[in-house]
Design an enzyme around this catalytic site. Structure first.
Site, PDB file in Angstrom:
ATOM      1  N   ARG A  61       0.833  -1.213   0.000  1.00 16.13           N
ATOM      2  CA  ARG A  61       0.000   0.000   0.000  1.00 16.13           C
ATOM      3  C   ARG A  61       0.863   1.257   0.000  1.00 16.13           C
ATOM      4  O   ARG A  61       0.527   2.256  -0.652  1.00 16.13           O
ATOM      5  CB  ARG A  61      -0.909  -0.017   1.232  1.00 16.13           C
ATOM      6  CG  ARG A  61      -1.890   1.147   1.322  1.00 16.13           C
ATOM      7  CD  ARG A  61      -2.858   0.921   2.477  1.00 16.13           C
ATOM      8  NE  ARG A  61      -3.879   1.958   2.546  1.00 16.13           N
ATOM      9  CZ  ARG A  61      -3.890   2.955   3.438  1.00 16.13           C
ATOM     10  NH1 ARG A  61      -2.900   3.050   4.331  1.00 16.13           N
ATOM     11  NH2 ARG A  61      -4.863   3.835   3.444  1.00 16.13           N
ATOM     12  N   HIS A  65       0.499   4.220  -2.681  1.00 14.81           N
ATOM     13  CA  HIS A  65       0.190   5.588  -2.294  1.00 14.81           C
ATOM     14  C   HIS A  65       1.311   6.554  -2.678  1.00 14.81           C
ATOM     15  O   HIS A  65       1.053   7.749  -2.874  1.00 14.81           O
ATOM     16  CB  HIS A  65      -0.092   5.659  -0.796  1.00 14.81           C
ATOM     17  CG  HIS A  65      -1.476   5.238  -0.437  1.00 14.81           C
ATOM     18  ND1 HIS A  65      -2.185   5.803   0.608  1.00 14.81           N
ATOM     19  CD2 HIS A  65      -2.307   4.324  -0.998  1.00 14.81           C
ATOM     20  CE1 HIS A  65      -3.388   5.234   0.683  1.00 14.81           C
ATOM     21  NE2 HIS A  65      -3.473   4.332  -0.290  1.00 14.81           N
ATOM     22  N   ASN A  93      -3.710   8.769   4.212  1.00 15.42           N
ATOM     23  CA  ASN A  93      -2.506   8.235   4.861  1.00 15.42           C
ATOM     24  C   ASN A  93      -2.477   8.418   6.373  1.00 15.42           C
ATOM     25  O   ASN A  93      -1.894   7.592   7.092  1.00 15.42           O
ATOM     26  CB  ASN A  93      -1.253   8.906   4.278  1.00 15.42           C
ATOM     27  CG  ASN A  93      -1.021   8.571   2.826  1.00 15.42           C
ATOM     28  OD1 ASN A  93      -1.314   7.464   2.388  1.00 15.42           O
ATOM     29  ND2 ASN A  93      -0.505   9.528   2.068  1.00 15.42           N
ATOM     30  N   HIS A 192      -6.013  -6.264  -1.507  1.00 13.05           N
ATOM     31  CA  HIS A 192      -6.838  -6.321  -0.302  1.00 13.05           C
ATOM     32  C   HIS A 192      -7.125  -7.756   0.135  1.00 13.05           C
ATOM     33  O   HIS A 192      -7.852  -7.972   1.103  1.00 13.05           O
ATOM     34  CB  HIS A 192      -8.142  -5.560  -0.516  1.00 13.05           C
ATOM     35  CG  HIS A 192      -7.979  -4.077  -0.449  1.00 13.05           C
ATOM     36  ND1 HIS A 192      -9.026  -3.192  -0.524  1.00 13.05           N
ATOM     37  CD2 HIS A 192      -6.864  -3.313  -0.298  1.00 13.05           C
ATOM     38  CE1 HIS A 192      -8.580  -1.956  -0.442  1.00 13.05           C
ATOM     39  NE2 HIS A 192      -7.270  -2.004  -0.310  1.00 13.05           N
TER      40      HIS A 192
END
Length: 320
Positions: A61, A65, A93, A192
Protein backbone atom coordinates in the site's frame (compact mmCIF):
# COMPACT_ATOMS: atom_id res chain seq x y z
CA UNK A 1 48.40 7.12 -42.66
CA UNK A 2 47.31 5.63 -39.40
CA UNK A 3 43.88 4.01 -39.36
CA UNK A 4 41.05 5.81 -37.54
CA UNK A 5 40.53 4.88 -33.90
CA UNK A 6 37.68 2.43 -33.47
CA UNK A 7 35.81 2.40 -30.17
CA UNK A 8 35.61 -1.21 -28.94
CA UNK A 9 32.19 -2.71 -29.67
CA UNK A 10 31.81 -4.05 -26.12
CA UNK A 11 32.31 -0.54 -24.72
CA UNK A 12 29.77 0.87 -27.17
CA UNK A 13 27.20 -1.69 -26.08
CA UNK A 14 27.94 -1.01 -22.42
CA UNK A 15 27.60 2.75 -22.88
CA UNK A 16 24.32 2.26 -24.76
CA UNK A 17 22.97 0.25 -21.84
CA UNK A 18 24.17 2.84 -19.30
CA UNK A 19 22.65 5.78 -21.16
CA UNK A 20 19.42 3.85 -21.72
CA UNK A 21 19.15 3.06 -18.01
CA UNK A 22 19.80 6.68 -17.11
CA UNK A 23 16.95 7.78 -19.38
CA UNK A 24 14.47 5.16 -18.26
CA UNK A 25 14.00 2.44 -15.67
CA UNK A 26 15.69 -0.92 -16.16
CA UNK A 27 16.03 -4.05 -13.97
CA UNK A 28 19.85 -4.10 -13.90
CA UNK A 29 20.33 -0.46 -12.93
CA UNK A 30 22.40 -1.30 -9.81
CA UNK A 31 24.23 -4.35 -11.13
CA UNK A 32 27.55 -2.50 -11.26
CA UNK A 33 27.11 0.26 -8.67
CA UNK A 34 25.44 -1.76 -5.89
CA UNK A 35 25.19 -5.46 -6.78
CA UNK A 36 24.05 -6.45 -3.29
CA UNK A 37 21.18 -3.94 -3.15
CA UNK A 38 18.30 -6.29 -3.94
CA UNK A 39 19.52 -9.04 -1.62
CA UNK A 40 19.95 -6.53 1.19
CA UNK A 41 16.44 -5.12 0.72
CA UNK A 42 14.91 -8.59 0.52
CA UNK A 43 16.50 -9.62 3.79
CA UNK A 44 15.13 -6.54 5.58
CA UNK A 45 11.62 -7.02 4.19
CA UNK A 46 11.48 -10.73 5.00
CA UNK A 47 12.53 -9.96 8.54
CA UNK A 48 9.83 -7.31 8.93
CA UNK A 49 7.05 -9.51 7.51
CA UNK A 50 8.19 -12.43 9.66
CA UNK A 51 7.77 -10.22 12.73
CA UNK A 52 4.36 -8.98 11.61
CA UNK A 53 2.61 -10.60 8.67
CA UNK A 54 0.27 -7.61 8.22
CA UNK A 55 3.31 -5.55 7.25
CA UNK A 56 3.26 -7.10 3.77
CA UNK A 57 -0.02 -5.36 2.98
CA UNK A 58 1.23 -2.11 4.47
CA UNK A 59 4.36 -2.06 2.29
CA UNK A 60 2.43 -2.78 -0.91
CA UNK A 61 0.00 0.00 0.00
CA UNK A 62 2.87 2.38 0.76
CA UNK A 63 4.29 1.92 -2.73
CA UNK A 64 0.82 2.40 -4.25
CA UNK A 65 0.19 5.59 -2.29
CA UNK A 66 3.60 6.90 -3.28
CA UNK A 67 3.11 6.31 -7.00
CA UNK A 68 -0.35 7.92 -7.12
CA UNK A 69 1.01 11.25 -5.82
CA UNK A 70 3.72 12.96 -7.92
CA UNK A 71 4.66 9.57 -9.37
CA UNK A 72 6.88 6.89 -7.85
CA UNK A 73 9.36 9.28 -6.25
CA UNK A 74 9.47 8.43 -2.55
CA UNK A 75 7.60 11.62 -1.67
CA UNK A 76 5.29 9.78 0.73
CA UNK A 77 8.29 9.10 2.98
CA UNK A 78 9.10 12.75 3.66
CA UNK A 79 8.31 14.14 7.10
CA UNK A 80 6.66 17.55 7.38
CA UNK A 81 9.04 20.48 7.78
CA UNK A 82 8.76 24.25 7.81
CA UNK A 83 8.88 24.18 4.01
CA UNK A 84 7.14 20.86 3.26
CA UNK A 85 3.57 19.95 4.08
CA UNK A 86 3.83 16.32 3.13
CA UNK A 87 1.68 13.33 2.33
CA UNK A 88 1.86 11.44 5.60
CA UNK A 89 -0.94 13.53 7.11
CA UNK A 90 -3.19 13.48 4.04
CA UNK A 91 -6.61 11.93 4.53
CA UNK A 92 -5.72 8.64 2.86
CA UNK A 93 -2.51 8.23 4.86
CA UNK A 94 -2.94 9.85 8.27
CA UNK A 95 -2.95 7.22 11.03
CA UNK A 96 -3.30 4.46 8.43
CA UNK A 97 -0.25 4.38 6.14
CA UNK A 98 2.49 2.43 7.87
CA UNK A 99 5.77 0.65 7.29
CA UNK A 100 7.90 3.79 7.23
CA UNK A 101 10.29 2.36 9.79
CA UNK A 102 10.73 -0.79 7.68
CA UNK A 103 11.78 1.30 4.70
CA UNK A 104 14.09 3.29 7.00
CA UNK A 105 15.72 0.05 8.11
CA UNK A 106 16.10 -1.27 4.57
CA UNK A 107 17.60 2.05 3.48
CA UNK A 108 20.08 2.00 6.39
CA UNK A 109 21.15 -1.53 5.47
CA UNK A 110 21.65 -0.57 1.82
CA UNK A 111 23.53 2.60 2.78
CA UNK A 112 25.94 0.49 4.81
CA UNK A 113 26.71 -1.55 1.69
CA UNK A 114 26.81 1.21 -0.94
CA UNK A 115 26.15 4.72 0.37
CA UNK A 116 24.41 7.29 -1.80
CA UNK A 117 23.53 4.92 -4.62
CA UNK A 118 20.04 3.42 -4.14
CA UNK A 119 17.00 5.68 -3.98
CA UNK A 120 14.23 5.44 -1.42
CA UNK A 121 11.73 5.30 -4.30
CA UNK A 122 13.42 2.16 -5.64
CA UNK A 123 13.52 0.62 -2.18
CA UNK A 124 9.75 1.14 -1.92
CA UNK A 125 9.22 -0.59 -5.27
CA UNK A 126 11.43 -3.55 -4.37
CA UNK A 127 9.91 -3.80 -0.89
CA UNK A 128 6.40 -4.14 -2.38
CA UNK A 129 7.54 -7.05 -4.55
CA UNK A 130 9.40 -8.77 -1.72
CA UNK A 131 6.43 -8.27 0.63
CA UNK A 132 4.14 -9.99 -1.88
CA UNK A 133 6.48 -12.96 -2.17
CA UNK A 134 6.83 -13.19 1.62
CA UNK A 135 3.10 -13.95 2.01
CA UNK A 136 2.77 -16.34 -0.93
CA UNK A 137 2.02 -13.76 -3.61
CA UNK A 138 3.53 -13.34 -7.06
CA UNK A 139 6.96 -12.02 -7.88
CA UNK A 140 7.90 -9.72 -10.74
CA UNK A 141 10.97 -8.04 -12.17
CA UNK A 142 11.23 -4.57 -10.66
CA UNK A 143 12.51 -1.89 -13.01
CA UNK A 144 14.97 0.40 -11.23
CA UNK A 145 16.60 3.78 -11.54
CA UNK A 146 14.04 6.04 -9.85
CA UNK A 147 15.35 9.06 -8.00
CA UNK A 148 13.87 10.72 -4.93
CA UNK A 149 11.71 13.81 -4.91
CA UNK A 150 12.72 16.88 -2.92
CA UNK A 151 9.06 17.86 -2.53
CA UNK A 152 5.81 16.36 -1.27
CA UNK A 153 2.21 17.56 -1.35
CA UNK A 154 -0.62 16.90 1.07
CA UNK A 155 -2.96 18.69 -1.36
CA UNK A 156 -2.09 16.34 -4.22
CA UNK A 157 -2.38 13.32 -1.93
CA UNK A 158 -5.87 14.36 -0.87
CA UNK A 159 -6.84 14.84 -4.50
CA UNK A 160 -5.24 11.76 -6.06
CA UNK A 161 -5.52 8.91 -3.57
CA UNK A 162 -8.66 6.80 -4.15
CA UNK A 163 -11.17 6.98 -1.31
CA UNK A 164 -12.81 4.02 0.42
CA UNK A 165 -16.16 5.67 -0.44
CA UNK A 166 -15.36 6.11 -4.15
CA UNK A 167 -17.79 5.04 -6.85
CA UNK A 168 -16.74 2.66 -9.61
CA UNK A 169 -16.74 5.50 -12.12
CA UNK A 170 -14.51 7.60 -9.88
CA UNK A 171 -12.06 4.74 -9.37
CA UNK A 172 -11.86 4.01 -13.08
CA UNK A 173 -11.19 7.68 -13.78
CA UNK A 174 -8.49 8.00 -11.11
CA UNK A 175 -6.63 4.93 -12.36
CA UNK A 176 -7.01 5.96 -15.99
CA UNK A 177 -5.46 9.33 -15.13
CA UNK A 178 -2.38 7.40 -14.01
CA UNK A 179 -2.24 5.37 -17.21
CA UNK A 180 -3.80 2.25 -15.69
CA UNK A 181 -6.69 0.27 -17.16
CA UNK A 182 -9.83 -1.10 -15.52
CA UNK A 183 -8.15 -4.49 -15.45
CA UNK A 184 -5.10 -3.01 -13.74
CA UNK A 185 -7.39 -1.36 -11.20
CA UNK A 186 -9.21 -4.58 -10.32
CA UNK A 187 -5.96 -6.54 -10.14
CA UNK A 188 -4.31 -3.96 -7.87
CA UNK A 189 -7.42 -3.87 -5.66
CA UNK A 190 -6.77 -7.56 -5.14
CA UNK A 191 -3.96 -6.55 -2.78
CA UNK A 192 -6.84 -6.32 -0.30
CA UNK A 193 -6.63 -10.10 -0.08
CA UNK A 194 -4.19 -9.27 2.72
CA UNK A 195 -4.22 -6.51 5.30
CA UNK A 196 -6.81 -4.86 7.51
CA UNK A 197 -9.00 -1.76 7.54
CA UNK A 198 -10.06 0.56 10.33
CA UNK A 199 -13.64 0.65 11.56
CA UNK A 200 -14.15 4.25 10.44
CA UNK A 201 -13.60 3.17 6.81
CA UNK A 202 -16.36 0.55 6.75
CA UNK A 203 -18.80 1.63 9.50
CA UNK A 204 -21.34 3.20 7.14
CA UNK A 205 -21.31 0.11 4.94
CA UNK A 206 -21.98 -2.45 7.68
CA UNK A 207 -24.77 -0.36 9.24
CA UNK A 208 -26.42 0.59 5.94
CA UNK A 209 -28.63 -2.54 5.72
CA UNK A 210 -28.24 -2.17 1.96
CA UNK A 211 -28.80 -4.88 -0.60
CA UNK A 212 -25.13 -4.88 -1.62
CA UNK A 213 -23.88 -6.37 1.66
CA UNK A 214 -24.44 -9.84 3.09
CA UNK A 215 -26.45 -9.49 6.31
CA UNK A 216 -24.49 -12.12 8.21
CA UNK A 217 -21.19 -10.58 7.18
CA UNK A 218 -22.38 -7.16 8.37
CA UNK A 219 -23.42 -8.61 11.72
CA UNK A 220 -20.01 -10.18 12.26
CA UNK A 221 -18.20 -6.96 11.43
CA UNK A 222 -20.40 -4.93 13.80
CA UNK A 223 -18.93 -6.83 16.75
CA UNK A 224 -15.68 -4.91 16.42
CA UNK A 225 -17.06 -1.72 14.93
CA UNK A 226 -19.71 0.08 17.04
CA UNK A 227 -22.27 2.33 15.39
CA UNK A 228 -21.22 5.31 17.51
CA UNK A 229 -18.84 7.36 15.29
CA UNK A 230 -16.95 8.48 18.39
CA UNK A 231 -16.06 4.94 19.46
CA UNK A 232 -13.76 2.28 18.06
CA UNK A 233 -12.69 4.14 14.94
CA UNK A 234 -9.29 2.47 14.94
CA UNK A 235 -10.56 -1.07 15.51
CA UNK A 236 -9.30 -3.36 12.75
CA UNK A 237 -10.96 -5.99 10.60
CA UNK A 238 -9.38 -8.11 7.86
CA UNK A 239 -10.17 -7.09 4.30
CA UNK A 240 -10.34 -10.77 3.34
CA UNK A 241 -12.73 -12.68 5.57
CA UNK A 242 -11.32 -16.12 4.76
CA UNK A 243 -7.50 -16.03 4.50
CA UNK A 244 -6.41 -12.55 5.62
CA UNK A 245 -2.72 -13.41 5.96
CA UNK A 246 -2.20 -15.18 2.63
CA UNK A 247 -2.01 -13.71 -0.84
CA UNK A 248 -4.70 -15.55 -2.83
CA UNK A 249 -7.89 -14.82 -4.78
CA UNK A 250 -10.39 -15.15 -1.93
CA UNK A 251 -10.87 -11.37 -1.97
CA UNK A 252 -12.70 -11.74 -5.28
CA UNK A 253 -14.76 -14.68 -4.04
CA UNK A 254 -15.83 -12.50 -1.13
CA UNK A 255 -17.07 -9.84 -3.56
CA UNK A 256 -19.27 -12.41 -5.34
CA UNK A 257 -20.91 -13.10 -1.96
CA UNK A 258 -21.40 -9.36 -1.21
CA UNK A 259 -18.74 -9.57 1.50
CA UNK A 260 -16.46 -6.76 0.39
CA UNK A 261 -15.46 -4.84 3.51
CA UNK A 262 -15.09 -1.41 1.93
CA UNK A 263 -17.54 0.31 -0.37
CA UNK A 264 -14.68 0.74 -2.86
CA UNK A 265 -14.19 -3.03 -2.78
CA UNK A 266 -17.78 -4.04 -3.41
CA UNK A 267 -18.32 -1.56 -6.27
CA UNK A 268 -15.96 -3.72 -8.33
CA UNK A 269 -18.77 -6.30 -8.38
CA UNK A 270 -21.99 -4.35 -8.41
CA UNK A 271 -23.46 -4.71 -11.86
CA UNK A 272 -20.82 -2.54 -13.54
CA UNK A 273 -18.13 -2.94 -16.17
CA UNK A 274 -15.67 -4.73 -13.87
CA UNK A 275 -17.97 -7.60 -12.86
CA UNK A 276 -16.53 -9.89 -15.53
CA UNK A 277 -12.96 -9.28 -14.33
CA UNK A 278 -13.92 -10.09 -10.73
CA UNK A 279 -15.60 -13.28 -11.94
CA UNK A 280 -12.48 -14.23 -13.88
CA UNK A 281 -10.13 -13.65 -10.95
CA UNK A 282 -12.42 -15.47 -8.53
CA UNK A 283 -12.18 -18.63 -10.62
CA UNK A 284 -8.55 -18.36 -11.73
CA UNK A 285 -5.95 -17.56 -9.06
CA UNK A 286 -3.16 -17.89 -11.63
CA UNK A 287 -4.71 -15.23 -13.86
CA UNK A 288 -5.08 -12.89 -10.92
CA UNK A 289 -1.48 -13.42 -9.79
CA UNK A 290 -0.13 -12.84 -13.28
CA UNK A 291 -2.24 -9.70 -13.82
CA UNK A 292 -1.36 -8.35 -10.37
CA UNK A 293 2.35 -8.67 -11.10
CA UNK A 294 1.97 -6.96 -14.48
CA UNK A 295 -0.14 -4.16 -12.97
CA UNK A 296 2.46 -3.56 -10.25
CA UNK A 297 5.14 -3.12 -12.92
CA UNK A 298 2.95 -0.64 -14.80
CA UNK A 299 2.15 1.22 -11.60
CA UNK A 300 5.88 1.45 -10.85
CA UNK A 301 6.30 3.26 -14.17
CA UNK A 302 4.13 6.22 -13.13
CA UNK A 303 6.10 9.45 -13.60
CA UNK A 304 9.45 8.40 -12.11
CA UNK A 305 12.28 10.86 -11.65
CA UNK A 306 15.35 9.67 -13.57
CA UNK A 307 18.73 10.89 -14.76
CA UNK A 308 19.67 14.13 -12.99
CA UNK A 309 16.17 14.78 -11.65
CA UNK A 310 15.61 14.79 -7.89
CA UNK A 311 18.28 13.25 -5.68
CA UNK A 312 19.32 10.09 -3.86
CA UNK A 313 18.29 10.79 -0.28
CA UNK A 314 20.62 9.63 2.46
CA UNK A 315 17.66 9.36 4.83
CA UNK A 316 14.24 8.64 3.38
CA UNK A 317 12.41 11.00 5.75
CA UNK A 318 14.31 14.16 4.86
CA UNK A 319 15.75 15.94 1.84
CA UNK A 320 19.55 15.95 1.73
Amino acid sequence: MASAFRFPMTCMVLMTIIFSCQAQLCPDFYDNTCPDALTTIRTAIRRAVYRERRMAASLIRLHFHDCFVQGCDGSILLDDTASITGEKTAGGNNNSARGYEVIDDAKAQVESVCPGIVSCADILAVAARDASVAVGGPSWTVKLGRRDSTTASRTLANANLPSFTASLESLISQFRNKGLSERDMVALSGAHTIGQAQCLTFRNRIYSNGSDIDAGFATIRRRRCPADPNTGNGNLAPLDLVTPNSFDNNYFRNLLQRKGLLHSDQVLFSGGSTDSIVNEYSSSPSTFSSDFASAMVRMGDIEPLTGSQGQIRRLCRVVN
